[in-house]
Write an enzyme that holds these catalytic residues in place. Structure first.
Site, short mmCIF file in Angstrom:
data_model
loop_
_atom_site.label_atom_id
_atom_site.label_comp_id
_atom_site.label_asym_id
_atom_site.label_seq_id
_atom_site.Cartn_x
_atom_site.Cartn_y
_atom_site.Cartn_z
N SER A 57 91.00 16.30 24.05
CA SER A 57 89.65 16.28 23.48
C SER A 57 88.83 15.09 23.96
O SER A 57 87.60 15.09 23.80
CB SER A 57 89.72 16.27 21.96
OG SER A 57 90.38 15.11 21.49
N HIS A 96 88.77 9.69 18.62
CA HIS A 96 87.49 10.25 19.04
C HIS A 96 86.45 9.13 19.10
O HIS A 96 86.71 8.00 18.69
CB HIS A 96 87.03 11.35 18.09
CG HIS A 96 87.67 12.68 18.37
ND1 HIS A 96 87.50 13.78 17.56
CD2 HIS A 96 88.49 13.10 19.38
CE1 HIS A 96 88.19 14.80 18.04
NE2 HIS A 96 88.80 14.40 19.15
N ASP A 123 83.13 16.27 14.38
CA ASP A 123 84.45 16.42 13.76
C ASP A 123 84.39 16.82 12.30
O ASP A 123 85.42 16.73 11.61
CB ASP A 123 85.23 15.10 13.88
CG ASP A 123 85.60 14.78 15.32
OD1 ASP A 123 85.61 15.71 16.16
OD2 ASP A 123 85.88 13.59 15.60
#
Length: 259
Positions: A57, A96, A123
């Protein structure tokens, strides 16, 4: 069954001192690893100073299998920073990027919204039900460095436990072989050191008697050549005569040269 029985007998023959030494060494290794981990936690301020990227990701910045080094300070979190955070109900932390920061005017607390660089949306679908922002206590640390592909070892062992069991078995087999070899060496040393002194003396006496017997035989065969010799020279001469007789056979009686 024979191989298993030999292995069991070898394990039983291992000295208690060797087992205690191995146990102490293993304990020292585990203790050292825990001390290093706790020291890293104190230095970095993060409860998990090192994490492994498990998904793609965050590509192309971080790829699957990269190891991240985290640091957590009291500085406010800013948009654009890469953070590792926990989500309620999820055991595995997520790495992230922070895309939005919202500071509350009444309390001064900072709310954070994250998103993966390779994801299309933020998210909020990953957060707990009804949760729209992350608070500071959710964040484990900021990413301050990384090592590429080193974490693949952890990923492979997690996804394929059979490899982990094979490695553990190989290490155990190697350690067992080392213990068996050490036990054999100790037993050989004990057998050598346990030889009685009387037995060693008897061997020396037997050798001395053999030399004297050879000396007497040599004197009996040629008495004119051994007059006036002592025991030590006699034994040496007997040994020389024995070697010469082994190397060159005596002349026959009819061809013996005349002096």
């Amino acid at each position: 069954m024979g191989w298993i029985g030999d292995t069991v007998d070898s394990i039983k023959s291992i000295q208690i001192r060797q087992l205690l030494t191995q146990a102490v060494s293993l304990g020292m290794i585990v203790t050292s690893a825990l001390i290093i981990w706790k020291a890293l936690m104190c230095i970095t301020g993060s409860e998990s100073p090192v994490v492994v990227v498990l998904s793609g990701s965050m590509e192309p910045g971080f790829k699957r299998g990269d190891i991240l080094f985290l640091h957590m300070s009291k500085d406010p979190i800013r948009a654009g920073e890469i953070v590792v955070f926990n989500v309620d109900g999820r055991e595995i932390p997520i790495v992230h990027r922070v895309i939005k920061v919202h500071e509350r005017e009444d309390t001064g607390e900072v709310d954070v919204l994250t998103k993966g660089d390779n994801n299309y949306g933020d998210d909020r679908l990953l957060y707990a039900q009804g949760q729209l922002w992350l608070q500071r206590h959710h964040i484990m640390g900021r990413a301050v460095g990384f090592l590429p592909y080193v974490g693949w070892v952890t990923i492979i062992m997690t996804e394929k436990p059979i490899i982990k069991y094979i490695l553990i078995g190989a290490l155990g087999w190697y350690k067992l072989g080392r213990l068996k070899s050490g036990s054999r060496n100790v037993q050989k040393f004990q057998r050598r050191s346990s030889t009685p002194l009387a037995l060693q003396r008897s061997k020396g006496a037997t050798s001395s008697q053999k030399q004297k017997s050879q000396c007497r035989n040599a004197k009996a065969s040629a008495p004119q050549h051994w007059e006036g010799t002592n025991s030590s020279s006699c034994s040496a001469a007997a040994l020389i005569a024995q070697r010469c007789s082994a190397e060159k056979p005596p002349f026959p009686a009819e061809t013996m040269p005349q002096r």
